[in-house]
Design a protein around this motif. Structure first.
Motif, PDB file in Angstrom:
ATOM      1  N   MET A   1       0.799  -1.201  -0.202  1.00 46.48           N
ATOM      2  CA  MET A   1       0.081   0.035  -0.010  1.00 46.48           C
ATOM      3  C   MET A   1       0.869   0.925  -0.029  1.00 46.48           C
ATOM      4  O   MET A   1       1.741   1.324   0.543  1.00 46.48           O
ATOM      5  N   GLN A   2       0.701   2.171  -0.938  1.00 51.68           N
ATOM      6  CA  GLN A   2       1.459   3.208  -0.966  1.00 51.68           C
ATOM      7  C   GLN A   2       0.553   4.507  -0.869  1.00 51.68           C
ATOM      8  O   GLN A   2      -0.567   4.578  -1.714  1.00 51.68           O
ATOM      9  N   GLY A   3       0.780   5.552  -0.444  1.00 53.64           N
ATOM     10  CA  GLY A   3      -0.127   6.778  -0.023  1.00 53.64           C
ATOM     11  C   GLY A   3       0.546   7.832  -1.159  1.00 53.64           C
ATOM     12  O   GLY A   3       1.781   7.894  -1.294  1.00 53.64           O
ATOM     13  N   GLN A   4      -0.197   8.621  -1.717  1.00 51.49           N
ATOM     14  CA  GLN A   4       0.313   9.890  -2.728  1.00 51.49           C
ATOM     15  C   GLN A   4       1.168   9.138  -3.750  1.00 51.49           C
ATOM     16  O   GLN A   4       2.323   9.845  -3.930  1.00 51.49           O
ATOM     17  N   ALA A   5       0.605   8.283  -4.442  1.00 53.99           N
ATOM     18  CA  ALA A   5       1.430   7.696  -5.408  1.00 53.99           C
ATOM     19  C   ALA A   5       1.516   8.478  -6.687  1.00 53.99           C
ATOM     20  O   ALA A   5       0.404   9.043  -7.007  1.00 53.99           O
ATOM     21  N   PHE A   6       2.584   8.723  -7.110  1.00 54.25           N
ATOM     22  CA  PHE A   6       2.651   9.664  -8.580  1.00 54.25           C
ATOM     23  C   PHE A   6       2.232   8.713  -9.866  1.00 54.25           C
ATOM     24  O   PHE A   6       2.996   7.808  -9.959  1.00 54.25           O
ATOM     25  N   ILE A   7       1.180   9.286 -10.573  1.00 51.86           N
ATOM     26  CA  ILE A   7       1.115   8.552 -11.766  1.00 51.86           C
ATOM     27  C   ILE A   7       1.253   9.347 -12.753  1.00 51.86           C
ATOM     28  O   ILE A   7       0.794  10.592 -12.875  1.00 51.86           O
ATOM     29  N   ILE A   8       2.323   9.043 -13.785  1.00 48.33           N
ATOM     30  CA  ILE A   8       2.495   9.688 -14.885  1.00 48.33           C
ATOM     31  C   ILE A   8       1.289  10.486 -15.686  1.00 48.33           C
ATOM     32  O   ILE A   8       0.222   9.696 -15.933  1.00 48.33           O
ATOM     33  N   HIS A   9       1.245  11.585 -16.002  1.00 51.57           N
ATOM     34  CA  HIS A   9       0.220  12.486 -16.597  1.00 51.57           C
ATOM     35  C   HIS A   9      -1.151  12.577 -15.882  1.00 51.57           C
ATOM     36  O   HIS A   9      -1.993  13.276 -16.365  1.00 51.57           O
ATOM     37  N   ALA A  10      -1.194  12.275 -14.742  1.00 49.93           N
ATOM     38  CA  ALA A  10      -2.335  12.350 -13.936  1.00 49.93           C
ATOM     39  C   ALA A  10      -2.069  12.997 -12.721  1.00 49.93           C
ATOM     40  O   ALA A  10      -2.907  13.878 -12.096  1.00 49.93           O
ATOM     41  N   GLY A  11      -0.824  12.838 -12.031  1.00 48.16           N
ATOM     42  CA  GLY A  11      -0.629  13.530 -10.676  1.00 48.16           C
ATOM     43  C   GLY A  11      -0.535  12.591  -9.618  1.00 48.16           C
ATOM     44  O   GLY A  11      -0.486  11.308 -10.059  1.00 48.16           O
ATOM     45  N   VAL A  17      -2.835   0.429  -3.952  1.00 44.98           N
ATOM     46  CA  VAL A  17      -2.705  -1.232  -3.293  1.00 44.98           C
ATOM     47  C   VAL A  17      -2.292  -1.927  -4.287  1.00 44.98           C
ATOM     48  O   VAL A  17      -2.735  -2.364  -5.343  1.00 44.98           O
ATOM     49  N   ASP A  18      -0.964  -2.560  -3.983  1.00 43.80           N
ATOM     50  CA  ASP A  18      -0.394  -3.627  -4.617  1.00 43.80           C
ATOM     51  C   ASP A  18       0.170  -3.500  -6.163  1.00 43.80           C
ATOM     52  O   ASP A  18      -0.040  -4.157  -7.302  1.00 43.80           O
ATOM     53  N   GLY A  19       0.343  -1.928  -6.453  1.00 49.23           N
ATOM     54  CA  GLY A  19       0.337  -1.417  -7.777  1.00 49.23           C
ATOM     55  C   GLY A  19      -0.701  -1.538  -8.833  1.00 49.23           C
ATOM     56  O   GLY A  19      -0.372  -1.132  -9.849  1.00 49.23           O
ATOM     57  N   ILE A  20      -1.942  -2.138  -8.398  1.00 41.50           N
ATOM     58  CA  ILE A  20      -2.986  -2.036  -9.404  1.00 41.50           C
ATOM     59  C   ILE A  20      -4.192  -1.491  -8.976  1.00 41.50           C
ATOM     60  O   ILE A  20      -5.018  -1.181  -9.718  1.00 41.50           O
ATOM     61  N   LEU A  21      -4.580  -1.426  -7.696  1.00 41.46           N
ATOM     62  CA  LEU A  21      -5.804  -0.659  -7.313  1.00 41.46           C
ATOM     63  C   LEU A  21      -5.584   0.531  -6.744  1.00 41.46           C
ATOM     64  O   LEU A  21      -4.858   0.905  -6.001  1.00 41.46           O
ATOM     65  N   GLY A  22      -6.158   1.360  -7.332  1.00 43.56           N
ATOM     66  CA  GLY A  22      -6.000   3.056  -6.959  1.00 43.56           C
ATOM     67  C   GLY A  22      -7.233   3.507  -6.261  1.00 43.56           C
ATOM     68  O   GLY A  22      -8.383   3.167  -6.838  1.00 43.56           O
ATOM     69  N   LEU A  23      -6.852   4.356  -5.176  1.00 46.80           N
ATOM     70  CA  LEU A  23      -8.238   4.912  -4.519  1.00 46.80           C
ATOM     71  C   LEU A  23      -7.756   6.354  -4.427  1.00 46.80           C
ATOM     72  O   LEU A  23      -6.907   6.892  -4.308  1.00 46.80           O
ATOM     73  N   GLU A  24      -8.863   7.081  -5.089  1.00 47.24           N
ATOM     74  CA  GLU A  24      -8.732   8.721  -4.822  1.00 47.24           C
ATOM     75  C   GLU A  24     -10.048   8.946  -4.164  1.00 47.24           C
ATOM     76  O   GLU A  24     -11.048   8.618  -4.138  1.00 47.24           O
ATOM     77  N   ILE A  25      -9.574   9.717  -3.141  1.00 47.92           N
ATOM     78  CA  ILE A  25     -10.492  10.178  -1.909  1.00 47.92           C
ATOM     79  C   ILE A  25     -10.986  11.571  -2.248  1.00 47.92           C
ATOM     80  O   ILE A  25     -10.219  12.409  -1.906  1.00 47.92           O
TER      81      ILE A  25
END
Length: 52
Positions: A1-11, A17-25
């Motif tokens: 689990m990683q908080g505030q993960a940087f995604i290219i072109h999105a921010g 979670v596990d590099g595949i499930l993204g949560l935007e709160i």
């Protein structure tokens, strides 16, 4: 689990979670106007295109 993960072109995504499930709160306090809604929709689209 990683908080505030940087995604290219999105921010930064709130949680990844596990590099595949993204949560935007998106809280009502900071995401409750038309300008922010458009910005969030763009970011969400870019997350999908990035495979999240």
């Amino acid at each position: 689990m990683q908080g505030q993960a940087f995604i290219i072109h999105a921010g930064h995504m709130d949680v990844v979670v596990d590099g595949i499930l993204g949560l935007e709160i998106d809280s009502n306090k900071y995401h409750n106007d038309a300008k922010q809604w458009r910005k969030d929709l763009h970011k969400d689209t870019m997350y999908v295109l990035a495979g999240m």
